[in-house]
Design an enzyme around this catalytic site. Structure first.
Site, PDB file in Angstrom:
ATOM      1  N   ASN A   1       0.866  -1.179   0.000  1.00 32.92           N
ATOM      2  CA  ASN A   1       0.000   0.000   0.000  1.00 32.92           C
ATOM      3  C   ASN A   1       0.903   1.231   0.000  1.00 32.92           C
ATOM      4  O   ASN A   1       1.461   1.603   1.027  1.00 32.92           O
ATOM      5  CB  ASN A   1      -0.894  -0.003   1.255  1.00 32.92           C
ATOM      6  CG  ASN A   1      -1.770   1.234   1.334  1.00 32.92           C
ATOM      7  OD1 ASN A   1      -1.869   1.986   0.380  1.00 32.92           O
ATOM      8  ND2 ASN A   1      -2.393   1.442   2.491  1.00 32.92           N
TER       9      ASN A   1
ATOM     10  N   HIS B   1      -9.623   1.160   4.432  1.00 39.33           N
ATOM     11  CA  HIS B   1      -8.376   1.350   5.186  1.00 39.33           C
ATOM     12  C   HIS B   1      -8.667   2.278   6.372  1.00 39.33           C
ATOM     13  O   HIS B   1      -9.461   3.216   6.259  1.00 39.33           O
ATOM     14  CB  HIS B   1      -7.297   1.945   4.282  1.00 39.33           C
ATOM     15  CG  HIS B   1      -5.946   1.904   4.901  1.00 39.33           C
ATOM     16  ND1 HIS B   1      -5.537   2.828   5.832  1.00 39.33           N
ATOM     17  CD2 HIS B   1      -4.925   1.032   4.769  1.00 39.33           C
ATOM     18  CE1 HIS B   1      -4.311   2.525   6.233  1.00 39.33           C
ATOM     19  NE2 HIS B   1      -3.909   1.436   5.596  1.00 39.33           N
TER      20      HIS B   1
ATOM     21  N   GLU C   1      -7.149   4.686   7.538  1.00 31.72           N
ATOM     22  CA  GLU C   1      -6.941   6.123   7.253  1.00 31.72           C
ATOM     23  C   GLU C   1      -8.154   6.718   6.555  1.00 31.72           C
ATOM     24  O   GLU C   1      -8.509   7.875   6.778  1.00 31.72           O
ATOM     25  CB  GLU C   1      -5.654   6.303   6.412  1.00 31.72           C
ATOM     26  CG  GLU C   1      -4.414   6.040   7.256  1.00 31.72           C
ATOM     27  CD  GLU C   1      -3.221   5.507   6.489  1.00 31.72           C
ATOM     28  OE1 GLU C   1      -3.202   5.568   5.256  1.00 31.72           O
ATOM     29  OE2 GLU C   1      -2.287   5.004   7.161  1.00 31.72           O
TER      30      GLU C   1
ATOM     31  N   GLU D   1      -5.894  -5.035  10.375  1.00 37.69           N
ATOM     32  CA  GLU D   1      -4.850  -4.044  10.627  1.00 37.69           C
ATOM     33  C   GLU D   1      -5.145  -3.309  11.925  1.00 37.69           C
ATOM     34  O   GLU D   1      -5.926  -2.345  11.929  1.00 37.69           O
ATOM     35  CB  GLU D   1      -4.801  -3.022   9.485  1.00 37.69           C
ATOM     36  CG  GLU D   1      -4.515  -3.620   8.127  1.00 37.69           C
ATOM     37  CD  GLU D   1      -3.856  -2.596   7.217  1.00 37.69           C
ATOM     38  OE1 GLU D   1      -2.735  -2.859   6.798  1.00 37.69           O
ATOM     39  OE2 GLU D   1      -4.450  -1.538   6.971  1.00 37.69           O
TER      40      GLU D   1
ATOM     41  N   GLY E   1       2.045   2.063  10.826  1.00 36.14           N
ATOM     42  CA  GLY E   1       2.993   3.173  10.694  1.00 36.14           C
ATOM     43  C   GLY E   1       3.653   3.562  12.004  1.00 36.14           C
ATOM     44  O   GLY E   1       4.271   4.620  12.094  1.00 36.14           O
TER      45      GLY E   1
ATOM     46  N   SER F   1       3.050  -2.376  10.444  1.00 33.53           N
ATOM     47  CA  SER F   1       4.503  -2.406  10.621  1.00 33.53           C
ATOM     48  C   SER F   1       5.153  -3.737  10.244  1.00 33.53           C
ATOM     49  O   SER F   1       6.124  -4.166  10.881  1.00 33.53           O
ATOM     50  CB  SER F   1       4.870  -1.995  12.049  1.00 33.53           C
ATOM     51  OG  SER F   1       4.402  -0.673  12.298  1.00 33.53           O
TER      52      SER F   1
HETATM   53  C1  PEP Z   1      -0.978   0.088   5.979  1.00 42.96           C
HETATM   54  O1  PEP Z   1      -0.957   1.233   5.592  1.00 42.96           O
HETATM   55  O2  PEP Z   1      -1.897  -0.640   5.596  1.00 42.96           O
HETATM   56  C2  PEP Z   1       0.084  -0.358   6.867  1.00 42.96           C
HETATM   57  C3  PEP Z   1      -0.023  -1.521   7.434  1.00 42.96           C
HETATM   58  O3  PEP Z   1       1.137   0.514   7.052  1.00 42.96           O
HETATM   59  P1  PEP Z   1       2.543   0.150   7.768  1.00 42.96           P
HETATM   60  O4  PEP Z   1       3.018  -1.155   7.161  1.00 42.96           O
HETATM   61  O5  PEP Z   1       3.446   1.277   7.413  1.00 42.96           O
HETATM   62  O6  PEP Z   1       2.281   0.013   9.220  1.00 42.96           O
END
Ligand code: PEP
Length: 253
Positions: free
Chosen positions: A9, A97, A99, A169, A175, A215
């Site tokens: 992503n 997502h 976000e 997630e 992040g 992460s």
């Molecule tokens: C994501 O944006 O779906 C995500 C898991 O980001 P990161 O791997 O940077 O934590």
């Protein structure tokens, strides 16, 4: 047999020349993607066609969109429809997502509409779910994720559900550099699969790929992906580095 998936992503990162370099670097060092595996690159809308061209002929690697509209067409300035994605031969879209839920107020009901739109146009939704830190700390994560699944997915028939990929997630791990432990990931993935099994039966539940996101990096991917109910990962930051993302792809079962 359900697919093992490594999904990048990119979010709102990279210029087109940086994007081209990343794809070329990825392809230059990539190993073969096995029959039971799928690699996805969820790139910003303006780059969909160009990245698709760069990937032409590369088996097991597909381009994905990061979002789509819940409307089919019309006066919705700035939106991108599933028909537009289909017309570019895009077969995957990330939906829900965290976000988008947080910054664009996307509700479970709106996401149900987006899921319908994608499926009606033969696009596989990668449906994201996951709890915030306060919910995890009050041990309400199963209830919370169960509700997200219920309100966005449970109107689907078993055949429709089988076309959905789920990404768990935990928001506190996105992040932040703070990964869920492989036990925490397995526990939630097993819970999600058991909920799907209660609603749709074990056979359907076993066909759904459930990805972990939060992460994931080269150094922890193998351990997380080795869990029986973890079928790969949705990867943000580490997917912007060709070497890291290739290590993640090579960690798939
Ligand atoms: C994501 O944006 O779906 C995500 C898991 O980001 P990161 O791997 O940077 O934590």
């Amino acid at each position: 047999m359900r697919k093992q998936i490594a999904a990048a992503n990119w979010k709102m990162n990279l210029t087109i020349s940086q994007a081209e370099k990343l794809v070329n670097d990825l392809l230059a060092t990539a190993h073969e993607v096995k029959e039971n595996q799928q690699v996805l690159l969820a790139v910003p809308f303006p780059y969909l066609s160009q990245v698709e061209k760069l990937l032409a002929g590369k088996n097991g690697v597909a381009v994905a969109a990061q979002n789509c509209s819940n409307k089919l067409s019309g006066a919705y300035t700035g939106e991108v429809s599933v028909e537009m994605l289909s017309s570019l031969n895009i077969n995957y879209v990330i939906i829900g997502h965290s976000e988008r839920r947080e910054y664009f107020n996307e509700s479970n009901q709106l996401l149900a509409e987006k899921i319908n739109m994608a499926l009606q146009n033969n696009i596989t939704p990668v449906f994201c779910c996951g709890e915030a830190l306060e919910i995890r700390e009050s041990e309400k994560q199963n209830e919370f994720v169960g509700k997200q699944l219920n309100e966005s997915l449970y109107h689907l028939t078993p055949d429709q559900l089988k076309k959905v990929v789920i990404a768990y997630e935990p928001i506190w791990a996105i992040g932040t550099g703070k990964t869920a432990s492989s036990e925490q990931a397995q526990e939630m993935h097993a819970f999600i699969r058991s909920e799907l099994s209660n609603k749709y039966g074990v056979e359907t539940a076993n066909e759904i790929s459930i990805l972990y996101g939060g992460s994931v990096k080269g150094a922890n991917a193998k351990e997380i992906f080795s869990q029986p109910d973890v079928d790969g990962g949705l990867v943000g930051g580490a997917s912007l580095n060709a070497g890291e993302f290739n290590t993640i792809i090579n960690s798939l079962k």
